[in-house]
Design a protein around this motif. Structure first.
Motif, mmCIF file in Angstrom:
data_model
loop_
_atom_site.group_PDB
_atom_site.id
_atom_site.type_symbol
_atom_site.label_atom_id
_atom_site.label_comp_id
_atom_site.label_asym_id
_atom_site.label_seq_id
_atom_site.Cartn_x
_atom_site.Cartn_y
_atom_site.Cartn_z
ATOM 1 N N GLY A 16 48.443 45.829 77.874
ATOM 2 C CA GLY A 16 49.053 44.694 78.576
ATOM 3 C C GLY A 16 48.683 43.363 77.945
ATOM 4 N N LYS A 17 48.285 43.402 76.660
ATOM 5 C CA LYS A 17 47.823 42.174 75.994
ATOM 6 C C LYS A 17 48.930 41.101 75.973
ATOM 7 C CE LYS A 17 46.963 44.632 72.294
ATOM 8 N NZ LYS A 17 47.200 46.046 72.594
ATOM 9 N N THR A 18 50.146 41.531 75.658
ATOM 10 C CA THR A 18 51.240 40.566 75.570
ATOM 11 C C THR A 18 51.661 40.063 76.950
ATOM 12 O OG1 THR A 18 52.010 41.582 73.530
ATOM 13 C CG2 THR A 18 53.592 40.206 74.689
ATOM 14 N N LEU A 35 50.183 38.173 67.925
ATOM 15 C CA LEU A 35 49.931 38.206 66.479
ATOM 16 C C LEU A 35 50.996 39.025 65.736
ATOM 17 C CD1 LEU A 35 47.820 37.006 64.489
ATOM 18 C CD2 LEU A 35 46.814 39.279 64.410
ATOM 19 N N ASP A 36 51.493 40.098 66.371
ATOM 20 C CA ASP A 36 52.544 40.899 65.721
ATOM 21 C C ASP A 36 53.800 40.066 65.446
ATOM 22 O OD1 ASP A 36 51.058 43.202 65.523
ATOM 23 O OD2 ASP A 36 51.897 44.158 67.309
ATOM 24 N N ASP A 37 54.101 39.105 66.344
ATOM 25 C CA ASP A 37 55.272 38.233 66.119
ATOM 26 C C ASP A 37 55.062 37.370 64.883
ATOM 27 O OD1 ASP A 37 56.441 39.232 68.382
ATOM 28 O OD2 ASP A 37 55.964 37.506 69.654
ATOM 29 N N PHE A 59 50.240 46.872 56.267
ATOM 30 C CA PHE A 59 50.305 46.213 57.575
ATOM 31 C C PHE A 59 48.978 45.536 57.895
ATOM 32 C CE2 PHE A 59 49.371 46.198 62.113
ATOM 33 C CZ PHE A 59 50.385 45.352 62.563
ATOM 34 N N ARG A 60 47.861 46.214 57.621
ATOM 35 C CA ARG A 60 46.546 45.633 57.948
ATOM 36 C C ARG A 60 46.288 44.361 57.143
ATOM 37 N NH1 ARG A 60 46.267 47.499 62.790
ATOM 38 N NH2 ARG A 60 46.515 49.724 62.840
ATOM 39 N N ARG A 61 46.752 44.345 55.903
ATOM 40 C CA ARG A 61 46.579 43.130 55.081
ATOM 41 C C ARG A 61 47.389 41.981 55.684
ATOM 42 N NH1 ARG A 61 46.651 46.891 50.870
ATOM 43 N NH2 ARG A 61 48.871 46.627 50.482
ATOM 44 N N GLY A 84 47.237 42.936 68.007
ATOM 45 C CA GLY A 84 47.715 44.315 68.039
ATOM 46 C C GLY A 84 46.507 45.240 68.240
ATOM 47 N N GLY A 85 46.783 46.468 68.684
ATOM 48 C CA GLY A 85 45.715 47.396 69.062
ATOM 49 C C GLY A 85 44.693 47.733 67.985
ATOM 50 N N GLY A 86 45.044 47.550 66.703
ATOM 51 C CA GLY A 86 44.105 47.939 65.635
ATOM 52 C C GLY A 86 43.340 46.766 65.057
ATOM 53 N N GLU A 128 59.044 50.101 69.771
ATOM 54 C CA GLU A 128 58.681 51.167 68.827
ATOM 55 C C GLU A 128 57.269 50.928 68.318
ATOM 56 O OE1 GLU A 128 61.340 51.648 65.483
ATOM 57 O OE2 GLU A 128 59.986 53.121 64.592
ATOM 58 N N ARG A 129 56.398 51.928 68.535
ATOM 59 C CA ARG A 129 55.015 51.804 68.068
ATOM 60 C C ARG A 129 54.762 52.883 67.024
ATOM 61 N NH1 ARG A 129 53.948 50.179 73.803
ATOM 62 N NH2 ARG A 129 52.777 48.251 73.686
ATOM 63 N N PRO A 130 54.597 52.458 65.752
ATOM 64 C CA PRO A 130 54.441 53.448 64.678
ATOM 65 C C PRO A 130 53.258 54.393 64.877
ATOM 66 C CG PRO A 130 54.741 51.237 63.773
ATOM 67 C CD PRO A 130 54.615 51.073 65.243
ATOM 68 N N LEU A 131 52.214 53.959 65.587
ATOM 69 C CA LEU A 131 51.025 54.811 65.725
ATOM 70 C C LEU A 131 50.954 55.514 67.079
ATOM 71 C CD1 LEU A 131 48.249 52.626 64.014
ATOM 72 C CD2 LEU A 131 49.566 54.508 63.050
ATOM 73 N N LEU A 132 52.069 55.527 67.823
ATOM 74 C CA LEU A 132 52.018 56.120 69.168
ATOM 75 C C LEU A 132 51.685 57.620 69.117
ATOM 76 C CD1 LEU A 132 52.387 55.455 72.161
ATOM 77 C CD2 LEU A 132 54.796 56.086 71.928
ATOM 78 N N ALA A 144 38.298 56.824 69.400
ATOM 79 C CA ALA A 144 37.666 56.316 68.175
ATOM 80 C C ALA A 144 37.539 54.792 68.195
ATOM 81 C CB ALA A 144 38.480 56.751 66.957
ATOM 82 N N ARG A 145 38.447 54.124 68.912
ATOM 83 C CA ARG A 145 38.464 52.656 68.873
ATOM 84 C C ARG A 145 37.700 51.991 70.017
ATOM 85 N NH1 ARG A 145 44.697 51.071 67.647
ATOM 86 N NH2 ARG A 145 44.720 51.509 65.411
ATOM 87 N N ARG A 146 37.504 52.729 71.106
ATOM 88 C CA ARG A 146 37.020 52.108 72.342
ATOM 89 C C ARG A 146 35.699 51.345 72.148
ATOM 90 N NH1 ARG A 146 34.995 52.832 77.367
ATOM 91 N NH2 ARG A 146 36.227 51.731 78.917
HETATM 92 C C1 S3P Z 1 48.885 48.917 66.477
HETATM 93 C C2 S3P Z 1 49.339 48.377 67.656
HETATM 94 C C3 S3P Z 1 50.567 47.554 67.743
HETATM 95 C C4 S3P Z 1 50.916 46.946 66.372
HETATM 96 C C5 S3P Z 1 50.918 48.007 65.315
HETATM 97 C C6 S3P Z 1 49.568 48.701 65.178
HETATM 98 C C7 S3P Z 1 47.637 49.722 66.488
HETATM 99 O O1 S3P Z 1 50.381 46.500 68.693
HETATM 100 O O2 S3P Z 1 50.009 45.945 66.015
HETATM 101 O O3 S3P Z 1 51.922 48.931 65.643
HETATM 102 O O4 S3P Z 1 47.049 49.936 65.423
HETATM 103 O O5 S3P Z 1 47.216 50.130 67.608
HETATM 104 P P1 S3P Z 1 50.256 46.771 70.286
HETATM 105 O O6 S3P Z 1 48.820 47.060 70.572
HETATM 106 O O7 S3P Z 1 50.707 45.486 70.883
HETATM 107 O O8 S3P Z 1 51.152 47.905 70.622
#
Ligand code: S3P
Length: 185
Positions: A16-18, A35-37, A59-61, A84-86, A128-132, A144-146
């Protein structure tokens, strides 16, 4: 703790960050940035396109460069930035945030709740979330991230709470103050 003049929201996908960031900014009269925007504006591509065409490392860069730029712009502050989540998992991003002296808030929720929200968003809002991935890989990635998210300056459980409720709790916990139009950046 000194009153914060800018704030970073961290947490996993679906935290719910956004939506909380937007609500907080509206309540306080601060500006909001996802930040994704910024990444999408800078690269002129969507986040899924970057993942699919260039891979996660690219993407990370882009994410690091966008964060650096956003923090550099903060002068009079009063901005909420949703990562973003990562992003908060990477040391070089944490270093930038620490150097800027910004407070961070971890929006916490159970893995089941996060998965449910993400599924709802991909069906309803077509996010669409590429890492879902699937539920199992989602849970593993969250586990792993918590511990990284727990390094935030403040943790708030969002389970079963409305976006507005979470925003109000953050304002109270961090004693955030609204700013006038002239102070806003
Ligand atoms: C990511 C989460 C996404 C976005 C990207 C990578 C992640 O943001 O930055 O797809 O690594 O968890 P949200 O956390 O807003 O979905």
């Amino acid at each position: 703790m000194a009153t914060a003049h800018s704030l970073i929201l961290v947490g996993f996908m679906g935290a719910g960050k956004t939506s909380v960031g937007r609500a907080l900014a509206a309540m306080l009269g601060w500006t909001f940035e996802d930040l994704d925007d910024r990444i999408e504006r800078r690269t002129r591509r969507t986040v899924p396109e970057i993942f699919h065409n260039d891979g996660e490392a690219a993407f990370r860069r882009a994410e690091h460069a966008a964060l650096q730029e956003s923090l550099h712009e903060l002068r009079t502050n009063h901005r909420i930035i949703a990562l973003g989540g990562g992003a908060f998992v990477r040391k070089q991003n944490v270093n930038l945030i620490e150097a800027a002296g910004l407070a961070t808030v971890f929006l916490d929720a159970s893995g089941e709740e996060l998965w449910r929200r993400c599924c709802e968003q991909s069906a309803g809002e077509r996010v669409e979330r590429p890492l879902l991935g699937d539920l199992e890989s989602f849970r593993e990635l969250y586990a792993a991230r918590r511990s990284h998210y727990l390094n935030a300056s403040f943790r708030l459980s969002t389970n079963g709470k409305s976006v507005e409720q979470v925003a109000i709790e953050i304002i109270a916990a961090l004693s955030l103050e609204s700013c006038s139009q002239g102070e806003k950046q």
